[in-house]
Design a protein around this motif. Structure first.
Motif, PDB file in Angstrom:
ATOM      1  N   ARG A 164       0.836  -1.198   0.000  1.00  0.00           N
ATOM      2  CA  ARG A 164       0.000   0.000   0.000  1.00  0.00           C
ATOM      3  C   ARG A 164       0.873   1.252   0.000  1.00  0.00           C
ATOM      4  NH1 ARG A 164      -2.457  -3.593   3.679  1.00  0.00           N
ATOM      5  NH2 ARG A 164      -4.531  -4.285   3.032  1.00  0.00           N
ATOM      6  N   GLY A 165       0.279   2.342  -0.476  1.00  0.00           N
ATOM      7  CA  GLY A 165       0.994   3.606  -0.497  1.00  0.00           C
ATOM      8  C   GLY A 165       1.681   3.860  -1.821  1.00  0.00           C
ATOM      9  N   ASP A 166       1.822   5.144  -2.158  1.00  0.00           N
ATOM     10  CA  ASP A 166       2.471   5.537  -3.399  1.00  0.00           C
ATOM     11  C   ASP A 166       2.960   6.970  -3.262  1.00  0.00           C
ATOM     12  OD1 ASP A 166       0.115   7.065  -3.692  1.00  0.00           O
ATOM     13  OD2 ASP A 166      -0.853   5.466  -4.842  1.00  0.00           O
ATOM     14  N   GLU A 167       3.544   7.486  -4.321  1.00  0.00           N
ATOM     15  CA  GLU A 167       4.076   8.845  -4.297  1.00  0.00           C
ATOM     16  C   GLU A 167       2.977   9.876  -4.101  1.00  0.00           C
ATOM     17  OE1 GLU A 167       7.173  11.539  -4.229  1.00  0.00           O
ATOM     18  OE2 GLU A 167       7.278   9.340  -4.298  1.00  0.00           O
ATOM     19  N   GLN A 168       1.797   9.623  -4.691  1.00  0.00           N
ATOM     20  CA  GLN A 168       0.677  10.565  -4.528  1.00  0.00           C
ATOM     21  C   GLN A 168       0.265  10.673  -3.066  1.00  0.00           C
ATOM     22  OE1 GLN A 168      -3.444   9.407  -4.889  1.00  0.00           O
ATOM     23  NE2 GLN A 168      -3.673  10.738  -6.690  1.00  0.00           N
ATOM     24  N   TYR A 169       0.254   9.539  -2.371  1.00  0.00           N
ATOM     25  CA  TYR A 169      -0.119   9.559  -0.961  1.00  0.00           C
ATOM     26  C   TYR A 169       0.877  10.380  -0.154  1.00  0.00           C
ATOM     27  CZ  TYR A 169      -1.328   7.950   3.711  1.00  0.00           C
ATOM     28  OH  TYR A 169      -1.705   7.915   5.033  1.00  0.00           O
ATOM     29  N   LYS A 170       2.171  10.212  -0.446  1.00  0.00           N
ATOM     30  CA  LYS A 170       3.199  10.974   0.275  1.00  0.00           C
ATOM     31  C   LYS A 170       2.981  12.480   0.100  1.00  0.00           C
ATOM     32  CE  LYS A 170       7.508  11.133  -1.278  1.00  0.00           C
ATOM     33  NZ  LYS A 170       8.047  12.490  -1.319  1.00  0.00           N
ATOM     34  N   GLN A 171       2.695  12.897  -1.115  1.00  0.00           N
ATOM     35  CA  GLN A 171       2.481  14.322  -1.371  1.00  0.00           C
ATOM     36  C   GLN A 171       1.208  14.831  -0.704  1.00  0.00           C
ATOM     37  OE1 GLN A 171       2.545  14.599  -5.636  1.00  0.00           O
ATOM     38  NE2 GLN A 171       4.722  14.068  -5.798  1.00  0.00           N
ATOM     39  N   LEU A 172       0.122  14.043  -0.778  1.00  0.00           N
ATOM     40  CA  LEU A 172      -1.123  14.454  -0.127  1.00  0.00           C
ATOM     41  C   LEU A 172      -0.954  14.528   1.383  1.00  0.00           C
ATOM     42  CD1 LEU A 172      -3.986  12.559  -2.013  1.00  0.00           C
ATOM     43  CD2 LEU A 172      -3.708  15.026  -1.790  1.00  0.00           C
ATOM     44  N   PHE A 173      -0.311  13.526   1.962  1.00  0.00           N
ATOM     45  CA  PHE A 173      -0.087  13.504   3.402  1.00  0.00           C
ATOM     46  C   PHE A 173       0.676  14.750   3.835  1.00  0.00           C
ATOM     47  CE2 PHE A 173       2.111  12.386   7.271  1.00  0.00           C
ATOM     48  CZ  PHE A 173       1.210  11.617   7.974  1.00  0.00           C
ATOM     49  N   GLU A 174       1.706  15.077   3.103  1.00  0.00           N
ATOM     50  CA  GLU A 174       2.525  16.225   3.453  1.00  0.00           C
ATOM     51  C   GLU A 174       1.751  17.530   3.336  1.00  0.00           C
ATOM     52  OE1 GLU A 174       6.996  17.919   2.366  1.00  0.00           O
ATOM     53  OE2 GLU A 174       5.940  16.640   0.948  1.00  0.00           O
ATOM     54  N   SER A 175       1.052  17.723   2.219  1.00  0.00           N
ATOM     55  CA  SER A 175       0.357  19.001   1.991  1.00  0.00           C
ATOM     56  C   SER A 175      -0.822  19.183   2.945  1.00  0.00           C
ATOM     57  CB  SER A 175      -0.114  19.084   0.544  1.00  0.00           C
ATOM     58  OG  SER A 175      -1.019  18.040   0.244  1.00  0.00           O
ATOM     59  N   ILE A 176      -1.614  18.137   3.169  1.00  0.00           N
ATOM     60  CA  ILE A 176      -2.811  18.271   4.012  1.00  0.00           C
ATOM     61  C   ILE A 176      -2.423  18.498   5.470  1.00  0.00           C
ATOM     62  CG2 ILE A 176      -4.811  17.034   4.910  1.00  0.00           C
ATOM     63  CD1 ILE A 176      -5.115  15.716   2.178  1.00  0.00           C
ATOM     64  N   LEU A 177      -1.491  17.693   5.989  1.00  0.00           N
ATOM     65  CA  LEU A 177      -1.137  17.843   7.400  1.00  0.00           C
ATOM     66  C   LEU A 177      -0.378  19.138   7.666  1.00  0.00           C
ATOM     67  CD1 LEU A 177      -0.221  14.304   8.745  1.00  0.00           C
ATOM     68  CD2 LEU A 177      -2.306  15.600   8.984  1.00  0.00           C
ATOM     69  N   LEU A 178       0.493  19.550   6.726  1.00  0.00           N
ATOM     70  CA  LEU A 178       1.163  20.835   6.922  1.00  0.00           C
ATOM     71  C   LEU A 178       0.161  21.973   6.958  1.00  0.00           C
ATOM     72  CD1 LEU A 178       4.421  20.596   4.764  1.00  0.00           C
ATOM     73  CD2 LEU A 178       4.242  20.697   7.250  1.00  0.00           C
ATOM     74  N   SER A 179      -0.833  21.903   6.082  1.00  0.00           N
ATOM     75  CA  SER A 179      -1.867  22.949   6.059  1.00  0.00           C
ATOM     76  C   SER A 179      -2.640  22.975   7.377  1.00  0.00           C
ATOM     77  CB  SER A 179      -2.808  22.697   4.880  1.00  0.00           C
ATOM     78  OG  SER A 179      -3.870  23.607   4.888  1.00  0.00           O
TER      79      SER A 179
END
Length: 935
Positions: A294-309
């Motif tokens: 499970r997991g991919d590059e898109q998830y890493k980017q979404l996780f980073e952007s949403i939680l930082l926001s």
């Protein structure tokens, strides 16, 4: 009439299986009739009216029947055939229930505990049926119908939870926990992962049933936020299920559920001013989830952007939140790299990614995960017979343990671990395994270090003398192997991966690889390129430009580099067997060099040495080699330019070192073939082969060169000195060659001797006379290595020490032996005498004799006496003779034993000669002065 009879039979337990099967068929017919209509034309209204009557007739028993069937499914045999009938029956019943039916059924429970039991059993039942589906995966309609009815039921029961089990007085933690686990299991089941289906099948499912994952995901999110202050009770327990849900590759689902993580962080932070429990759990679960696919590059980017926001909207969480996001995204990047190469046939890059992960866990102090990946790396090394690297890997775990009887706190790893309860037991077992691996990898020096540590424990801590005896015997065998077993030095290769087509852990990076024994560069390159069949091999060894590093392709650069040996302080001024020093020339090295020759200035077609410059690139790796990998990344690179004169000095030093190495080899093993020595000596002494030293003389020893380059005066003297020192080395080599040459090669040897006579006369007349000093063990005749290198003082004070010793011995009278000295003392003194090294110098006795016909002392005592007297410095009164200079202006040297500017210990011939030493020297006096000299 059929339904009431069937219900009665089921409740009595008579013909249960047949009744359920028949009931299932009846309800399936009713379901189809309701879906498609009961008739056509003028019969349609009548058919629909009859259907309504039948539905009203069975409505009274459906509620009781549902509960009965639920209980039957739980206890049924797991055979899919029978199980599928009950599941179909349940799906048919659930399809007939509307909101009012659910509401009336819930209200019919006489007490709240009974309702809670029903919900608990239903959640467990649904989760069991979802996890162990009774229908084949290609039965799309049956699976989707079942999922649709389960989803409707789950949402109805979720409303019941919110209404009746959420208040402070009625909250049921286990019931809510079961709901969340059921909902996540429903969302993540295989039959709903539409991205795994073909486009046509995906479109068909979306058209008929929609994407049920989004529906249940929204319900889970709403139910989480409904918990209010009760959320803290689900941390960290619900972190894993929520993470599993957010990893589902559906964009809208991820966007709506990832914010739950921030809510968990905020909830724990408000209560404890940290979110360490949440952080520990998500790191632990993320590792297993990503490794599971499970997991991919898109998830890493979404996780980073949403939680930082989210974090930036809360000042108190801004900084710790950013650190946490950086931590998780860093782990995700390494885990994705690891998963990408985990199943490759070539495990080379799996090892790199494993090391990246274990280093990450070490940095963030997650010891359990660190040890887990240590053993993964060890298993990979052992499967590829990289025993040295496997030993270094296990050593990292052993270093975490103490020599104590404390219980093991870290998770047990490896086959040997379950029976080992204390840290001492586990560390001892690991050390024995490490010793075995080092032995298989021929790294006996490292195995000896481990043996010494174990011996210290057996002798001083646990007093196990039997084990002490065993480990000392093993250690002794390793010392013997160092001297007797051949160990070829491995080659090292610099490998650059350029282009955006490589994974991030390789992209535009340079690594130093340690080759296997006797591995050719061609074989290494083939092994290197196998995982990247589309990669292009760069022919140039220069660093590529932006057009290569920024391109979408893959480019690999590979060339051989030379290890740069670190100066060993304990070896300085010492006579060390070559088998010992050779090990450190290719092991425990962190610097590697590559030399690229180029022309500079006006070309001289007759003498290329005058314009031969060297561009030397030095690579420094992150860790010394060998280590826990056969390669390490280059952390820094420096470039220096070597002038033609400096290049000539290095060439002469390497040549002299090669001659000395061959001499040592033949002294150590007289059975060696003479051919390599023949080729080496003939290539130097025969002008027709190599041209002698004329090229250097023409290029650097002219007055015009010194006028143009006055700063090179010192280097010119060094080069002259190296040329002069080569003569005694060649003399010794030719003497050995003459002793071993066969009769059919005798003319070749005589030709070589003739050339050497002319060469020697020329060099000694121009650059002075040198006499070689070598160190030889009287006990075994093992060769001793000489220090050659840019450090000109590596042999400093070796001659001074012996000079002081000899003067002291000359001034002290020899004591007479007494009868009271026991036989054991005599043997002890003899062993001490044999341990000392003695200077031996070769001097040309008569120019009329050939090199091979030089006289040898008749016995060992005469040989010792002659060489010790020749090595004496100064006169008997201790005064030094005046310095002399040769005819061509070579460096002034003290008569007798001295050090040249090149650091080669030996003697420059002078007019004066020291008086001879006494023929007989007492071993006791000799040892006394050795101790004084050491002091």
């Amino acid at each position: 009439t059929t339904v009431p009879i069937l219900q009665e039979l089921i409740e009595k337990g008579e013909e249960e299986d047949a009744c359920i099967e028949l009931l299932s068929n009846i309800l399936e017919v009713l379901y189809k009739a309701q879906k498609h209509g009961a008739g056509e034309g003028r019969h349609k209204d009548r058919g629909n009216a009859e259907l309504v009557k039948v539905k009203k007739h069975i409505q009274l028993i459906l509620e009781r029947l549902l509960h009965t069937v639920n209980r039957r499914v739980i206890v049924l045999d797991r055979e899919n055939t029978l199980r599928s009938h009950y599941v179909a029956c349940m799906a048919a019943i659930l399809s007939q229930l509307d909101k009012d039916h659910y509401s009336s059924y819930i209200k019919a429970f006489p007490s709240r505990p009974e309702l809670m039991d029903f919900l608990m059993e239903t959640f467990i039942l649904f989760k069991d049926l979802i996890g162990k589906t009774v229908y084949p995966s290609d039965w799309m309609v049956m699976n989707m119908v079942q999922n649709r009815e389960f989803l409707r039921a789950i949402n109805q029961f979720a409303a019941t939870l919110t209404e009746m089990f959420l208040s402070n007085s009625s909250f049921e933690l286990q019931l809510w926990n079961n709901y969340f686990h059921l909902a996540v299991a429903f969302l993540t089941q295989d039959s709903l992962q539409l991205e795994n289906f073909s486009q046509a099948k995906r479109n068909s499912i979306l058209a008929k049933y929609g994407d049920m994952r989004a529906t249940i995901g929204a319900s889970i999110r709403d139910m989480w936020y409904n918990l209010g202050h009760r959320k803290i009770e689900f941390i960290p327990g619900m972190v894993g299920p929520i993470l599993e849900m957010t990893l589902v590759p559906e964009l809208e689902l991820r966007k709506s559920t990832i914010p739950i993580f921030f809510d968990m962080m905020l909830c724990e932070y408000q209560l404890t001013e940290s979110f360490s429990r949440f952080e520990d759990e998500i790191l632990r679960k993320l590792d297993s989830e990503v490794e599971g696919g499970r997991g991919d590059e898109q998830y890493k980017q979404l996780f980073e952007s949403i939680l930082l926001s989210c974090c930036r909207r809360h000042p108190e969480l801004a900084k710790p939140g950013e650190n946490f996001v950086a931590l998780v995204t860093g782990l995700l990047e390494r885990l994705l790299d690891y998963r990408a190469v985990m199943n490759d046939e070539n495990k080379t890059y799996s090892m790199s990614c494993t090391v990246n992960l274990l280093n990450f866990y070490k940095e963030i102090d997650r010891q359990a995960m660190y040890i887990r990946y240590l053993y993964k790396l060890k298993d990979l090394h052992v499967s590829y017979e990289n025993y040295t690297e496997g030993a270094y890997t296990l050593l990292l775990h052993a270093r975490l343990l103490k020599w104590s009887d404390e219980a093991n706190t870290a998770p047990m790893q490896g086959l040997h671990s379950p029976s080992l309860h204390t840290q001492r037991q586990l560390k001892e077992a690991l050390y024995n395994q490490i010793i075995d691996y080092f032995d298989q990898g021929k790294m006996w020096e490292e195995a000896i270090h481990i043996c010494k540590e174990l011996a210290e424990q057996y002798e001083s801590e646990v007093f196990d003398y039997e084990m002490l005896s065993d480990i000392l015997q093993r250690e002794a065998k390793f010392y013997e192997k160092i001297l007797k077993v051949l160990r070829p030095n491995p080659d090292y290769f610099a490998v650059g991966y350029y282009g955006q087509g490589f994974p991030t852990f390789l992209r535009n990076k340079v690594f130093i690889y340690r080759g296997k024994e006797y591995e050719r560069r061609e074989d290494f390159e083939m092994r290197l390129l196998s995982p990247f069949p589309n990669a292009e091999k760069l022919k140039s060894t220069s660093p590529p430009g932006q057009d290569i590093t920024g391109s979408p392709g893959q480019y690999i650069q590979c060339f051989t580099v030379q290890p740069v040996e670190e100066a060993k302080v304990r070896f300085k001024d010492r006579s060390i067997p070559e088998q010992i020093t050779n090990f450190y020339k290719a092991n425990h090295v962190q610097k590697f060099s590559y030399s690229r020759p180029f022309k500079k200035g006006p070309k001289d077609p007759d003498n290329e040495f005058a314009t031969m410059w060297i561009e030397r690139t030095t690579f420094v790796t992150a860790y010394p080699l060998p280590g826990i990998l056969r390669w390490f990344a280059v952390t820094s690179t420096t470039m220096t330019i070597i002038s033609p004169l400096e290049n000539a000095i290095e060439t002469m030093m390497k040549t002299n070192e090669k001659i000395m190495s061959e001499i040592n080899r033949h002294q150590n093993d007289p059975s060696l073939p003479v051919n390599p020595l023949s080729m080496l000596l003939n290539g130097i002494v025969d002008p027709a082969v190599m041209g002698g030293f004329a090229k250097y003389e023409t290029a650097f020893f002219q007055e015009s060169y010194l006028q143009e380059h006055p700063e090179d005066k010192g280097n010119i003297e060094k080069l002259k000195d190296l040329i002069a020192w080569q003569i005694p080395l060649l003399a010794e080599g030719i003497r050995i060659h003459g002793r071993k040459v066969t009769e059919d090669l005798r003319p070749f040897h005589e030709r070589m001797e003739q050339c050497f006579v002319h060469l020697r006369a020329k060099v000694e007349s121009q650059y002075g006379v040198r006499e070689m000093v070598c160190f030889e063990d009287r006990r075994s005749g093992r060769p001793r290595s000489m220090a050659w290198g840019p450090d000109w003082d590596r042999l400093s004070h070796a001659g001074d020490r012996r000079t002081q010793l000899l003067h002291s011995m000359e001034a002290t009278p020899t004591p007479k032996p007494t009868s009271r000295i026991s036989e054991s003392e005599d043997r002890r003194n003899e062993r001490k005498e044999n341990r000392s090294s003695t200077f031996f110098g070769y001097r040309r006795q008569d120019p009329r004799l050939s090199i091979s016909e030089l006289p040898e002392p008749k016995d060992e005592k005469q040989r010792l006496s002659r060489n010790m007297s020749d090595s004496s410095l100064g006169s008997s009164d201790g005064k030094q003779p005046p310095p002399s200079r040769d005819a061509t202006g070579a460096q002034p040297s003290t008569a007798g034993l001295s050090l040249s500017p090149t650091g080669f210990g030996g003697r420059v011939k002078s007019a004066s000669k020291a008086p001879p030493l006494p023929r007989k020297i007492s071993p006791t006096v000799y040892e006394t002065f050795l101790e004084q000299s050491d002091a």
